[in-house]
Motif scaffolding. Structure first.
Motif, PDB file in Angstrom:
ATOM      1  N   LYS A 152       0.848  -1.189   0.000  1.00 57.23           N
ATOM      2  CA  LYS A 152       0.000   0.000   0.000  1.00 57.23           C
ATOM      3  C   LYS A 152       0.887   1.244   0.000  1.00 57.23           C
ATOM      4  CE  LYS A 152      -3.847   2.163   2.514  1.00 57.23           C
ATOM      5  NZ  LYS A 152      -4.703   2.075   3.729  1.00 57.23           N
ATOM      6  N   ILE A 153       0.676   2.121  -0.960  1.00 54.16           N
ATOM      7  CA  ILE A 153       1.435   3.366  -1.098  1.00 54.16           C
ATOM      8  C   ILE A 153       0.463   4.520  -0.862  1.00 54.16           C
ATOM      9  CG2 ILE A 153       2.818   4.781  -2.663  1.00 54.16           C
ATOM     10  CD1 ILE A 153       3.489   2.154  -4.166  1.00 54.16           C
ATOM     11  N   GLU A 154       0.626   5.177   0.274  1.00 58.49           N
ATOM     12  CA  GLU A 154      -0.362   6.162   0.726  1.00 58.49           C
ATOM     13  C   GLU A 154       0.312   7.512   0.967  1.00 58.49           C
ATOM     14  OE1 GLU A 154      -3.471   6.701   4.488  1.00 58.49           O
ATOM     15  OE2 GLU A 154      -1.894   5.171   4.537  1.00 58.49           O
ATOM     16  N   GLN A 155      -0.091   8.531   0.215  1.00 57.07           N
ATOM     17  CA  GLN A 155       0.478   9.868   0.415  1.00 57.07           C
ATOM     18  C   GLN A 155      -0.102  10.484   1.684  1.00 57.07           C
ATOM     19  OE1 GLN A 155       0.051  12.594  -2.870  1.00 57.07           O
ATOM     20  NE2 GLN A 155       1.498  14.059  -1.998  1.00 57.07           N
ATOM     21  N   ILE A 156       0.785  10.960   2.564  1.00 60.13           N
ATOM     22  CA  ILE A 156       0.316  11.518   3.834  1.00 60.13           C
ATOM     23  C   ILE A 156       0.529  13.015   3.934  1.00 60.13           C
ATOM     24  CG2 ILE A 156       0.498   9.368   5.131  1.00 60.13           C
ATOM     25  CD1 ILE A 156       3.231  10.232   6.122  1.00 60.13           C
ATOM     26  N   SER A 157       1.302  13.604   3.009  1.00 55.48           N
ATOM     27  CA  SER A 157       1.452  15.058   3.014  1.00 55.48           C
ATOM     28  C   SER A 157       1.934  15.532   1.659  1.00 55.48           C
ATOM     29  CB  SER A 157       2.431  15.519   4.102  1.00 55.48           C
ATOM     30  OG  SER A 157       3.749  15.119   3.794  1.00 55.48           O
ATOM     31  N   HIS A 158       1.641  16.787   1.375  1.00 54.72           N
ATOM     32  CA  HIS A 158       2.033  17.425   0.115  1.00 54.72           C
ATOM     33  C   HIS A 158       3.318  18.230   0.290  1.00 54.72           C
ATOM     34  CE1 HIS A 158      -1.598  16.786  -2.353  1.00 54.72           C
ATOM     35  NE2 HIS A 158      -2.289  16.956  -1.246  1.00 54.72           N
ATOM     36  N   LYS A 209      -3.881  13.725  -4.543  1.00 60.31           N
ATOM     37  CA  LYS A 209      -3.206  12.820  -3.609  1.00 60.31           C
ATOM     38  C   LYS A 209      -3.075  11.456  -4.259  1.00 60.31           C
ATOM     39  CE  LYS A 209      -3.318  14.118   1.225  1.00 60.31           C
ATOM     40  NZ  LYS A 209      -4.062  14.064   2.485  1.00 60.31           N
ATOM     41  N   THR A 210      -1.906  10.868  -4.110  1.00 64.06           N
ATOM     42  CA  THR A 210      -1.649   9.561  -4.704  1.00 64.06           C
ATOM     43  C   THR A 210      -1.823   8.469  -3.649  1.00 64.06           C
ATOM     44  OG1 THR A 210      -0.067  10.525  -6.258  1.00 64.06           O
ATOM     45  CG2 THR A 210       0.061   8.142  -5.894  1.00 64.06           C
ATOM     46  N   ASN A 211      -2.738   7.558  -3.912  1.00 65.07           N
ATOM     47  CA  ASN A 211      -2.949   6.396  -3.057  1.00 65.07           C
ATOM     48  C   ASN A 211      -3.161   5.192  -3.966  1.00 65.07           C
ATOM     49  OD1 ASN A 211      -3.144   7.479  -0.184  1.00 65.07           O
ATOM     50  ND2 ASN A 211      -4.586   8.812  -1.257  1.00 65.07           N
ATOM     51  N   LEU A 212      -2.306   4.196  -3.824  1.00 64.68           N
ATOM     52  CA  LEU A 212      -2.411   3.045  -4.717  1.00 64.68           C
ATOM     53  C   LEU A 212      -1.821   1.803  -4.060  1.00 64.68           C
ATOM     54  CD1 LEU A 212       0.729   2.707  -5.952  1.00 64.68           C
ATOM     55  CD2 LEU A 212       0.033   4.748  -7.190  1.00 64.68           C
ATOM     56  N   THR A 213      -2.033   0.670  -4.702  1.00 68.05           N
ATOM     57  CA  THR A 213      -1.410  -0.578  -4.267  1.00 68.05           C
ATOM     58  C   THR A 213      -0.586  -1.131  -5.427  1.00 68.05           C
ATOM     59  OG1 THR A 213      -3.369  -1.840  -4.924  1.00 68.05           O
ATOM     60  CG2 THR A 213      -3.218  -1.143  -2.617  1.00 68.05           C
ATOM     61  N   ALA A 214       0.493  -1.834  -5.087  1.00 69.95           N
ATOM     62  CA  ALA A 214       1.373  -2.391  -6.113  1.00 69.95           C
ATOM     63  C   ALA A 214       1.999  -3.673  -5.583  1.00 69.95           C
ATOM     64  CB  ALA A 214       2.448  -1.378  -6.489  1.00 69.95           C
ATOM     65  N   LYS A 215       2.497  -4.470  -6.491  1.00 71.09           N
ATOM     66  CA  LYS A 215       3.191  -5.702  -6.104  1.00 71.09           C
ATOM     67  C   LYS A 215       4.664  -5.585  -6.486  1.00 71.09           C
ATOM     68  CE  LYS A 215      -0.644  -8.971  -6.240  1.00 71.09           C
ATOM     69  NZ  LYS A 215      -1.127 -10.266  -6.774  1.00 71.09           N
ATOM     70  N   PRO A 216       5.558  -5.912  -5.563  1.00 68.41           N
ATOM     71  CA  PRO A 216       6.990  -5.880  -5.895  1.00 68.41           C
ATOM     72  C   PRO A 216       7.321  -6.932  -6.953  1.00 68.41           C
ATOM     73  CG  PRO A 216       6.627  -6.082  -3.516  1.00 68.41           C
ATOM     74  CD  PRO A 216       5.324  -6.351  -4.184  1.00 68.41           C
ATOM     75  N   ASP A 217       8.335  -6.634  -7.772  1.00 71.69           N
ATOM     76  CA  ASP A 217       8.806  -7.671  -8.668  1.00 71.69           C
ATOM     77  C   ASP A 217       9.678  -8.665  -7.877  1.00 71.69           C
ATOM     78  OD1 ASP A 217      11.334  -6.541  -8.348  1.00 71.69           O
ATOM     79  OD2 ASP A 217      11.377  -5.594 -10.319  1.00 71.69           O
ATOM     80  N   LYS A 218      10.300  -9.606  -8.543  1.00 69.63           N
ATOM     81  CA  LYS A 218      11.045 -10.657  -7.838  1.00 69.63           C
ATOM     82  C   LYS A 218      12.222 -10.104  -7.046  1.00 69.63           C
ATOM     83  CE  LYS A 218      13.871 -11.722 -11.889  1.00 69.63           C
ATOM     84  NZ  LYS A 218      14.291 -12.789 -12.841  1.00 69.63           N
ATOM     85  N   ARG A 244       3.441   6.932   3.197  1.00 66.74           N
ATOM     86  CA  ARG A 244       3.536   5.802   4.120  1.00 66.74           C
ATOM     87  C   ARG A 244       3.431   4.522   3.289  1.00 66.74           C
ATOM     88  NH1 ARG A 244      -0.700   6.654   7.008  1.00 66.74           N
ATOM     89  NH2 ARG A 244       0.333   7.860   8.654  1.00 66.74           N
ATOM     90  N   ILE A 245       4.425   3.680   3.421  1.00 70.52           N
ATOM     91  CA  ILE A 245       4.440   2.419   2.685  1.00 70.52           C
ATOM     92  C   ILE A 245       4.114   1.288   3.666  1.00 70.52           C
ATOM     93  CG2 ILE A 245       5.781   0.953   1.131  1.00 70.52           C
ATOM     94  CD1 ILE A 245       5.443   3.873   0.188  1.00 70.52           C
ATOM     95  N   THR A 246       3.110   0.486   3.340  1.00 73.28           N
ATOM     96  CA  THR A 246       2.667  -0.588   4.236  1.00 73.28           C
ATOM     97  C   THR A 246       2.673  -1.912   3.475  1.00 73.28           C
ATOM     98  OG1 THR A 246       1.224   1.006   5.356  1.00 73.28           O
ATOM     99  CG2 THR A 246       0.846  -1.328   5.815  1.00 73.28           C
TER     100      THR A 246
END
Length: 516
Positions: free
Chosen positions: A77-83, A475-484, A498-500
């Motif tokens: 989870k990639i969540e922007q917490i401030s500008h 504001k950028t809020n998204l989810t992603a999957k790491p590569d190998k 904030r990266i979760t």
């Protein structure tokens, strides 16, 4: 075909604004009446496309993360917490709105909508008596005092709270703090009367009384003193000969004010308007290097006061405090003034610019399609100011809701949305500061209907337009999957994130990431 295109544009933006500004449901004909076809010709799809492209280019960046401990297949989870960008407002009405519930709602805006606040340091009300600055809160600054005042606008410190409690509040919320202003020639709002009246010898006072027909004061709201013809005919050199003691004391007093603020606050205040609205004096050639006095458009001022103020501020403020120059005069002369100060060794970090639609008729004219605050106009002054190669702070803006009825508030919201989008897209723009957040809380002479909240703190459509832009669209809020290899690439708005993620043992991990 042309009329069909205009109608589609109007319908698109009215639908967008209905979603973003909580407009009530209305008929197609009613929505089209908000803004004219001529308005949408100015703010057409090509303009909107250019704005979107510039926002993408100037306000976003590419991010890259490497995670070494993550569960196979886990989403991050990639969540922007401030500008990074500063969305501000002045906080001149701190604890002054008359009810605790209003004050609480007002304060809540700082940290939810606004990440920057302008704090009042107008000399006239900050130091009402010589050598007695109002840093700390006294009884007449408290919420209980203001809750009991029947006519707050008649109080001499209306919109001028003691700064210490305001700054402590902003620090507790993590808000960027901007001080406004240190030096300004204006007698109506800034320079104390006691400077001219008390800091002259009896002989100088007698001479001055013959030159000044009427001293400016807070009660009659004169912009400056009224001068005799004899004064107008005097050269600066002749004035210095007539008032040698005043010449020395003015320089001393102005320097003392700068040093006092720097020593008291250090780097607790992140930026200052060191000099406010001096470009007209520069434009008229009234700021002469080496002179002891200036025949400013405001009245008698220390010689070359803009340069002298920045020279002192450069020496006494910590290096990490940003020093701003600020003006409504966005002519070439203002840019030349900033470049001149830089060439003379002054630390000028940011250029402030202002945009006030004080007259509600201006907003009606904009809605009708008149060419006021058009993209071409804004791009023009932005290009001019950008010649100084400094960040630009849109330090004071006013947009009225003409009539403050349903249509007037919708007009305010549409203008707000389009102007903010364009301002946000400008490469050198670093922040935008709304001036009067609450209706009927401006200075005398400022419109009472330019807030994004009513006087009893009910949100207007312009608030929802801003909230959607700042807290949703930008504001950028998204989810992603790491590569190998654990790598994640993304593009987002500049700021803190904030990266979760879930690690290999099933535990939730978080880290902060700064995208610049």
């Amino acid at each position: 075909m042309k009329n069909l295109l205009i109608t589609l544009i109007v319908l698109f933006y009215c639908a967008l604004l209905q979603a973003q500004t909580s407009f009530p449901k209305s008929s197609k004909e009613d929505r089209e009446k908000i803004m004219s076809e001529a308005y949408w010709k100015i703010w057409n799809p090509d303009i909107q496309k250019q704005i979107d492209q510039d926002i993408e280019k100037h306000r976003k960046a590419d991010g890259e993360l490497i995670l070494t401990d993550f569960a196979p297949g886990a989403e991050v989870k990639i969540e922007q917490i401030s500008h990074d960008f500063k969305f501000g407002a002045h906080i001149f009405n701190y604890n002054q709105l008359g009810k605790t519930e209003y004050n609480d709602r007002y304060k809540e805006l700082y940290g939810t909508l606004f990440n920057s606040a302008t704090v009042a340091f107008y000399w006239k009300t900050f130091e009402m008596q010589p050598n007695r600055p109002r840093f700390k809160e006294e009884y007449w600054d408290t919420e209980s005092y203001w809750n009991s005042v029947a006519e707050p606008k008649k109080e001499p410190h209306w919109r001028r709270p003691a700064p210490d409690p305001v700054i402590e509040f902003l620090e507790s919320k993590g808000i960027r703090i901007h001080g406004h202003p240190i030096i300004w020639g204006n007698r109506k709002w800034h320079n104390p009367n006691w400077i001219i009246q008390n800091y002259m010898t009896p002989e100088e006072k007698a001479k001055m009384d013959k030159l000044i027909v009427e001293y400016g004061n807070l009660e009659n709201y004169l912009d400056s003193e009224k001068y005799s013809e004899a004064y107008k005919n005097l050269t600066v050199e002749q004035l210095e000969e007539m008032f040698p003691d005043l010449t020395k004391k003015l320089k001393m007093l102005f320097e003392k004010r700068i040093v006092e603020l720097a020593e008291y606050y250090g780097d607790r205040i992140h930026s200052w308007d060191v000099v406010n609205e001096s470009a007209t004096d520069h434009q008229k050639g009234l700021l002469v290097p080496g002179s002891g006095l200036a025949k400013s458009v405001y009245g008698i001022m220390p010689g070359d006061y803009t340069y002298e103020a920045f020279k002192v501020a450069t020496e006494v403020f910590p290096e990490n405090v940003l020093l701003n120059i600020n003006d409504y005069n966005l002519s070439q002369s203002y840019t030349d003034q900033a470049k001149d100060l830089l060439s003379r060794g002054c630390k000028v970090d940011i250029m402030g610019s202002q945009m006030h639609l004080f007259n509600p008729q201006q907003c009606l004219d904009i809605a009708a399609g008149k060419e006021i605050q058009t993209p071409d106009h804004i791009w023009g002054w932005n290009e001019r100011l950008s010649q100084a190669r400094l960040p630009i702070h849109l330090s004071e803006i006013t947009i009225t809701a003409p009539g403050n009825d349903e249509r007037g508030r919708k007009i305010q919201a549409v203008i707000t949305q389009n102007l903010y989008r364009l301002w946000f897209s400008l490469e050198r723009m670093m922040g935008i500061t709304w001036w009067n957040v609450v209706d009927d809380c401006g200075a005398p002479g400022e419109p009472s209907i330019s807030g994004i909240f009513t006087r009893d703190m009910v949100a207007k459509p312009a608030y929802y337009a801003l909230d959607n832009l700042i807290n949703n669209e930008w504001k950028t809020n998204l989810t992603a999957k790491p590569d190998k290899n654990g790598q994640i690439k993304f593009r987002g708005f500049k700021g803190n994130y904030r990266i979760t993620w879930t690690d290999q043992t099933g535990n939730i991990q978080t880290k902060e990431y700064y995208l610049k």
